[in-house]
Design a protein around this motif. Structure first.
Motif, PDB file in Angstrom:
ATOM      1  N   LYS A 124      24.129  56.922  71.933  1.00 33.04           N
ATOM      2  CA  LYS A 124      24.956  58.093  71.615  1.00 33.04           C
ATOM      3  C   LYS A 124      24.211  59.326  72.096  1.00 33.04           C
ATOM      4  CE  LYS A 124      27.468  58.209  67.952  1.00 33.04           C
ATOM      5  NZ  LYS A 124      27.966  58.261  66.547  1.00 33.04           N
ATOM      6  N   HIS A 125      24.877  60.106  72.965  1.00 38.35           N
ATOM      7  CA  HIS A 125      24.239  61.273  73.565  1.00 38.35           C
ATOM      8  C   HIS A 125      25.054  62.527  73.298  1.00 38.35           C
ATOM      9  CE1 HIS A 125      21.844  63.613  76.379  1.00 38.35           C
ATOM     10  NE2 HIS A 125      22.944  64.016  76.977  1.00 38.35           N
ATOM     11  N   ARG A 126      24.388  63.579  72.823  1.00 40.87           N
ATOM     12  CA  ARG A 126      25.058  64.848  72.549  1.00 40.87           C
ATOM     13  C   ARG A 126      25.093  65.670  73.834  1.00 40.87           C
ATOM     14  NH1 ARG A 126      26.801  67.299  68.258  1.00 40.87           N
ATOM     15  NH2 ARG A 126      25.916  65.682  66.894  1.00 40.87           N
ATOM     16  N   LEU A 127      26.285  65.789  74.426  1.00 42.52           N
ATOM     17  CA  LEU A 127      26.437  66.533  75.671  1.00 42.52           C
ATOM     18  C   LEU A 127      26.375  68.035  75.427  1.00 42.52           C
ATOM     19  CD1 LEU A 127      29.348  64.395  77.153  1.00 42.52           C
ATOM     20  CD2 LEU A 127      26.924  64.295  77.802  1.00 42.52           C
ATOM     21  N   THR A 128      27.010  68.478  74.330  1.00 40.47           N
ATOM     22  CA  THR A 128      26.965  69.876  73.897  1.00 40.47           C
ATOM     23  C   THR A 128      26.879  69.866  72.374  1.00 40.47           C
ATOM     24  OG1 THR A 128      29.354  70.189  73.579  1.00 40.47           O
ATOM     25  CG2 THR A 128      28.500  70.469  75.830  1.00 40.47           C
ATOM     26  N   ASP A 129      26.897  71.043  71.754  1.00 38.02           N
ATOM     27  CA  ASP A 129      26.848  71.111  70.296  1.00 38.02           C
ATOM     28  C   ASP A 129      28.057  70.430  69.661  1.00 38.02           C
ATOM     29  OD1 ASP A 129      24.470  72.453  70.351  1.00 38.02           O
ATOM     30  OD2 ASP A 129      25.345  74.449  70.119  1.00 38.02           O
ATOM     31  N   LYS A 130      29.175  70.366  70.380  1.00 34.68           N
ATOM     32  CA  LYS A 130      30.404  69.816  69.820  1.00 34.68           C
ATOM     33  C   LYS A 130      30.875  68.517  70.469  1.00 34.68           C
ATOM     34  CE  LYS A 130      32.346  74.222  68.236  1.00 34.68           C
ATOM     35  NZ  LYS A 130      32.485  73.824  66.819  1.00 34.68           N
ATOM     36  N   LEU A 131      30.343  68.182  71.639  1.00 36.38           N
ATOM     37  CA  LEU A 131      30.824  67.024  72.398  1.00 36.38           C
ATOM     38  C   LEU A 131      29.781  65.916  72.426  1.00 36.38           C
ATOM     39  CD1 LEU A 131      33.220  66.008  74.137  1.00 36.38           C
ATOM     40  CD2 LEU A 131      32.014  66.953  76.129  1.00 36.38           C
ATOM     41  N   VAL A 132      30.186  64.711  71.988  1.00 31.46           N
ATOM     42  CA  VAL A 132      29.275  63.564  71.912  1.00 31.46           C
ATOM     43  C   VAL A 132      29.852  62.386  72.692  1.00 31.46           C
ATOM     44  CG1 VAL A 132      28.176  61.884  70.389  1.00 31.46           C
ATOM     45  CG2 VAL A 132      28.375  64.272  69.670  1.00 31.46           C
ATOM     46  N   LEU A 133      29.000  61.735  73.483  1.00 31.00           N
ATOM     47  CA  LEU A 133      29.374  60.548  74.253  1.00 31.00           C
ATOM     48  C   LEU A 133      28.689  59.327  73.658  1.00 31.00           C
ATOM     49  CD1 LEU A 133      30.547  59.059  76.773  1.00 31.00           C
ATOM     50  CD2 LEU A 133      28.415  59.682  77.954  1.00 31.00           C
ATOM     51  N   ASP A 134      29.465  58.267  73.426  1.00 27.18           N
ATOM     52  CA  ASP A 134      28.927  57.002  72.926  1.00 27.18           C
ATOM     53  C   ASP A 134      29.303  55.888  73.900  1.00 27.18           C
ATOM     54  OD1 ASP A 134      27.929  55.662  70.072  1.00 27.18           O
ATOM     55  OD2 ASP A 134      29.196  54.332  71.251  1.00 27.18           O
ATOM     56  N   VAL A 135      28.320  55.134  74.372  1.00 28.65           N
ATOM     57  CA  VAL A 135      28.549  53.987  75.255  1.00 28.65           C
ATOM     58  C   VAL A 135      27.949  52.766  74.579  1.00 28.65           C
ATOM     59  CG1 VAL A 135      28.171  52.983  77.520  1.00 28.65           C
ATOM     60  CG2 VAL A 135      28.494  55.458  77.309  1.00 28.65           C
ATOM     61  N   ARG A 136      28.767  51.735  74.360  1.00 28.57           N
ATOM     62  CA  ARG A 136      28.331  50.643  73.487  1.00 28.57           C
ATOM     63  C   ARG A 136      28.914  49.290  73.929  1.00 28.57           C
ATOM     64  NH1 ARG A 136      25.794  51.268  69.023  1.00 28.57           N
ATOM     65  NH2 ARG A 136      26.094  53.501  69.357  1.00 28.57           N
ATOM     66  N   TRP A 137      28.099  48.254  73.799  1.00 31.89           N
ATOM     67  CA  TRP A 137      28.552  46.890  74.045  1.00 31.89           C
ATOM     68  C   TRP A 137      28.861  46.228  72.706  1.00 31.89           C
ATOM     69  CZ3 TRP A 137      30.218  43.936  77.916  1.00 31.89           C
ATOM     70  CH2 TRP A 137      30.331  42.561  77.694  1.00 31.89           C
ATOM     71  N   TYR A 138      30.061  45.669  72.595  1.00 32.92           N
ATOM     72  CA  TYR A 138      30.496  44.946  71.394  1.00 32.92           C
ATOM     73  C   TYR A 138      30.693  43.474  71.744  1.00 32.92           C
ATOM     74  CZ  TYR A 138      31.772  49.499  69.349  1.00 32.92           C
ATOM     75  OH  TYR A 138      31.762  50.782  68.863  1.00 32.92           O
ATOM     76  N   ASP A 139      30.374  42.587  70.786  1.00 32.30           N
ATOM     77  CA  ASP A 139      30.594  41.154  71.022  1.00 32.30           C
ATOM     78  C   ASP A 139      30.686  40.423  69.687  1.00 32.30           C
ATOM     79  OD1 ASP A 139      30.978  38.829  72.454  1.00 32.30           O
ATOM     80  OD2 ASP A 139      29.206  39.099  73.724  1.00 32.30           O
ATOM     81  N   THR A 140      31.202  39.190  69.748  1.00 34.04           N
ATOM     82  CA  THR A 140      31.283  38.332  68.571  1.00 34.04           C
ATOM     83  C   THR A 140      30.892  36.913  68.961  1.00 34.04           C
ATOM     84  OG1 THR A 140      33.529  37.434  68.787  1.00 34.04           O
ATOM     85  CG2 THR A 140      33.335  39.677  67.928  1.00 34.04           C
ATOM     86  N   ASP A 141      30.806  36.039  67.977  1.00 35.99           N
ATOM     87  CA  ASP A 141      30.498  34.625  68.237  1.00 35.99           C
ATOM     88  C   ASP A 141      31.757  33.773  68.265  1.00 35.99           C
ATOM     89  OD1 ASP A 141      31.262  34.673  65.582  1.00 35.99           O
ATOM     90  OD2 ASP A 141      29.622  33.401  64.876  1.00 35.99           O
TER      91      ASP A 141
END
Length: 236
Positions: free
Chosen positions: A199-216
């Motif tokens: 999770k990266h804060r691009l500005t004081d108000k804008l946040v980018l989240d890049v995530r891998w999800y998985d299950t069994d």
């Protein structure tokens, strides 16, 4: 599970009353202290919930509004969705309390979850009870979450979701986190899920989240498959 449509209407009405009462309660509880209003909007490459894809691989938009005061809060979250029973949105209304004790931060909440657009005869409004316990251990912020549903979506009856999450700062504006969870259910799918991302804060108000999800449990359907999800959130 087939249900009486008049009952569904009553459940939806209860949800609306719950939201109004929750906001009124927080306003009253916070009269002696400053009240805080927060709102945000977001877009994601896919809507995710309890480790599963919930928008059929399509992008989704969402929004949240919250009022808090004196440790108490009430909020409403809504997102577009595409579920197998025809649901085209998910609305989660919650009221809760965030105390601190013995070095821990707690979050206790009661939630009403509603899925508009669900085909006739399917129970699409239900309650959840959730407790979080968070604590920082060295550089790692940890959180244990327990979520209980006495009577869930469609044919699902009692269900539990138990999740452990860890987060660490990897830069002044970036945090890495990972979580692993287990779902058990009476009349519903049971599986383990995990995710890992930044999770990266691009500005004081804008946040980018890049995530891998998985299950069994890929054999249960495409929404159980692993996927990379990107999400942008803007605080209003």
């Amino acid at each position: 599970m087939l249900v009486d449509q008049s009952s569904v209407g009553r459940q939806n009405g209860v949800g609306i009353i719950f939201v109004l009462a929750a906001f009124a309660g927080v306003m009253t509880a916070g009269t002696a202290q400053a009240q805080t209003f927060d709102a945000q909007v977001g877009v994601a490459s896919e809507y995710m919930g309890k480790g599963l894809g919930k928008s059929a691989g399509d992008p989704s938009v969402n929004g949240t509004v919250e009022v808090s005061g004196g440790g108490f809060y009430a909020n409403v979250f809504a997102s577009t969705a595409k579920l197998s029973q025809g649901s085209d949105a998910e609305i989660i209304s919650a009221v809760g309390w965030r105390p601190e004790a013995a070095g821990y931060k707690f979050d206790f909440s009661v939630m009403n979850r509603d899925l508009p657009g669900t085909r006739a005869g399917v129970d699409a409004n239900y309650w959840e009870y959730q407790a979080d316990a968070s604590r920082k251990l060295g550089p790692v912020s940890t959180r244990l979450r327990v979520n209980y549903t006495p009577d869930g979506f469609a044919a699902t009856r009692e269900a539990w979701w138990v999740e452990l999450q860890g987060t660490v700062s990897v830069g002044p504006k970036t945090r890495a986190s990972a979580a692993i969870a287990d779902r058990t259910a009476d009349g519903g799918a049971e599986y383990a899920a995990w995710n890992l991302g930044l999770k990266h804060r691009l500005t004081d108000k804008l946040v980018l989240d890049v995530r891998w999800y998985d299950t069994d449990s890929h054999a249960l359907g495409e929404n159980y498959d692993g996927r990379l999800v990107g999400a942008l959130t803007f605080a209003l």
